[in-house]
Scaffold this motif. Structure first.
Motif, short mmCIF file in Angstrom:
data_model
loop_
_atom_site.label_atom_id
_atom_site.label_comp_id
_atom_site.label_asym_id
_atom_site.label_seq_id
_atom_site.Cartn_x
_atom_site.Cartn_y
_atom_site.Cartn_z
N LEU A 139 1.87 -16.82 7.08
CA LEU A 139 2.33 -17.74 8.13
C LEU A 139 1.94 -19.19 7.88
O LEU A 139 2.44 -20.08 8.57
CB LEU A 139 1.78 -17.29 9.50
CG LEU A 139 2.14 -15.86 9.93
CD1 LEU A 139 1.42 -15.50 11.22
CD2 LEU A 139 3.65 -15.72 10.13
N GLY A 140 1.02 -19.42 6.94
CA GLY A 140 0.65 -20.79 6.57
C GLY A 140 0.19 -21.63 7.74
O GLY A 140 -0.66 -21.20 8.53
N LYS A 141 0.78 -22.82 7.88
CA LYS A 141 0.28 -23.78 8.88
C LYS A 141 0.47 -23.27 10.32
O LYS A 141 -0.25 -23.69 11.23
CB LYS A 141 0.94 -25.15 8.70
CG LYS A 141 2.43 -25.17 8.87
CD LYS A 141 2.97 -26.58 8.69
CE LYS A 141 4.42 -26.59 9.11
NZ LYS A 141 5.37 -27.18 8.29
N TYR A 144 -0.14 -20.26 11.32
CA TYR A 144 -1.35 -19.48 11.61
C TYR A 144 -2.55 -20.42 11.75
O TYR A 144 -3.36 -20.27 12.67
CB TYR A 144 -1.60 -18.44 10.52
CG TYR A 144 -2.91 -17.72 10.71
CD1 TYR A 144 -3.12 -16.90 11.83
CD2 TYR A 144 -3.96 -17.86 9.81
CE1 TYR A 144 -4.32 -16.26 12.03
CE2 TYR A 144 -5.17 -17.22 10.00
CZ TYR A 144 -5.34 -16.41 11.11
OH TYR A 144 -6.54 -15.79 11.31
N LEU A 145 -2.66 -21.39 10.84
CA LEU A 145 -3.79 -22.32 10.91
C LEU A 145 -3.85 -23.02 12.26
O LEU A 145 -4.92 -23.27 12.80
CB LEU A 145 -3.74 -23.34 9.76
CG LEU A 145 -4.00 -22.77 8.35
CD1 LEU A 145 -3.79 -23.84 7.30
CD2 LEU A 145 -5.39 -22.18 8.24
N ALA A 146 -2.68 -23.29 12.84
CA ALA A 146 -2.63 -23.97 14.15
C ALA A 146 -3.30 -23.12 15.24
O ALA A 146 -3.85 -23.66 16.20
CB ALA A 146 -1.18 -24.28 14.52
N THR A 147 -3.30 -21.79 15.05
CA THR A 147 -3.94 -20.92 16.05
C THR A 147 -5.47 -20.93 15.89
O THR A 147 -6.18 -20.36 16.72
CB THR A 147 -3.45 -19.46 15.95
OG1 THR A 147 -3.95 -18.89 14.73
CG2 THR A 147 -1.94 -19.36 15.99
N LEU A 148 -5.95 -21.53 14.81
CA LEU A 148 -7.40 -21.55 14.56
C LEU A 148 -8.05 -22.86 15.00
O LEU A 148 -9.23 -23.09 14.77
CB LEU A 148 -7.68 -21.32 13.06
CG LEU A 148 -7.18 -20.02 12.45
CD1 LEU A 148 -7.52 -19.96 10.98
CD2 LEU A 148 -7.77 -18.80 13.18
#
Ligand SMILES: [Fe+2]
Ligand SMILES: [Fe+2]
Length: 158
Positions: A145-147, A149-153
């Protein structure tokens, strides 16, 4: 109760690896939270580090019980900080190394007839397998999912 020298030696090797893990996870925790602004990722590293601190405590207690002296050494060097994926991958490697070492230690404890130490290493092994599994999930989500997924972190767990 006097323990076998070989058992005390492997317990100290596992302990030195736990100390390294704590230093590595805490530096990754700080970097993820403060530099990358990924608070949830930083929190994950910190939560894992807290488990390693408990292992450190249990190992040093066992070494004292066996009339040994707990080491204060680090086993190797902490992996440098980097982007989210690089840190997660370094942490997976650290957990894989721990799993190999613990399996070797469990065998040695069996050979030495020390089932108390074996039981401790088995319970630590279970935790390290869980850590490796959690980090593998994070790595796979970054890959797929890349960025997004990172946004959920970015934000800590509610
Ligand atoms: Fe650990
Ligand atoms: Fe771990």
């Amino acid at each position: 109760m006097k323990g076998s020298d070989k058992v005390i030696e492997i317990l100290n090797e596992v302990l030195a690896a736990e100390i390294l893990a704590i230093i590595q996870y805490e530096s990754h925790h700080y970097h993820a939270e403060e530099t990358l602004a990924l608070k949830r990722l930083g929190e994950m590293f910190h939560e894992t580090s807290e488990k390693e601190m408990k292992h450190m405590e249990d190992l040093s207690e066992r070494i004292h019980f066996l009339e040994g002296l707990p080491t204060t050494k680090l086993l190797g060097k902490p992996a440098p900080v980097g982007d989210a994926k690089a840190m997660v991958e370094a942490n997976i490697e650290l957990e894989y190394d721990a799993i190999k070492r613990l399996n070797r230690g469990i065998k040695l404890c069996c050979d030495e007839g020390d089932n108390g130490s074996r039981a401790l290493l088995e319970s630590i092994l279970k935790d390290e397998e869980d850590h490796a599994d959690e980090f593998e999930d994070v790595r796979d989500l970054i890959d797929s999912l890349g960025k997004h997924y990172l946004a959920t972190l970015v934000e800590k767990k509610p």
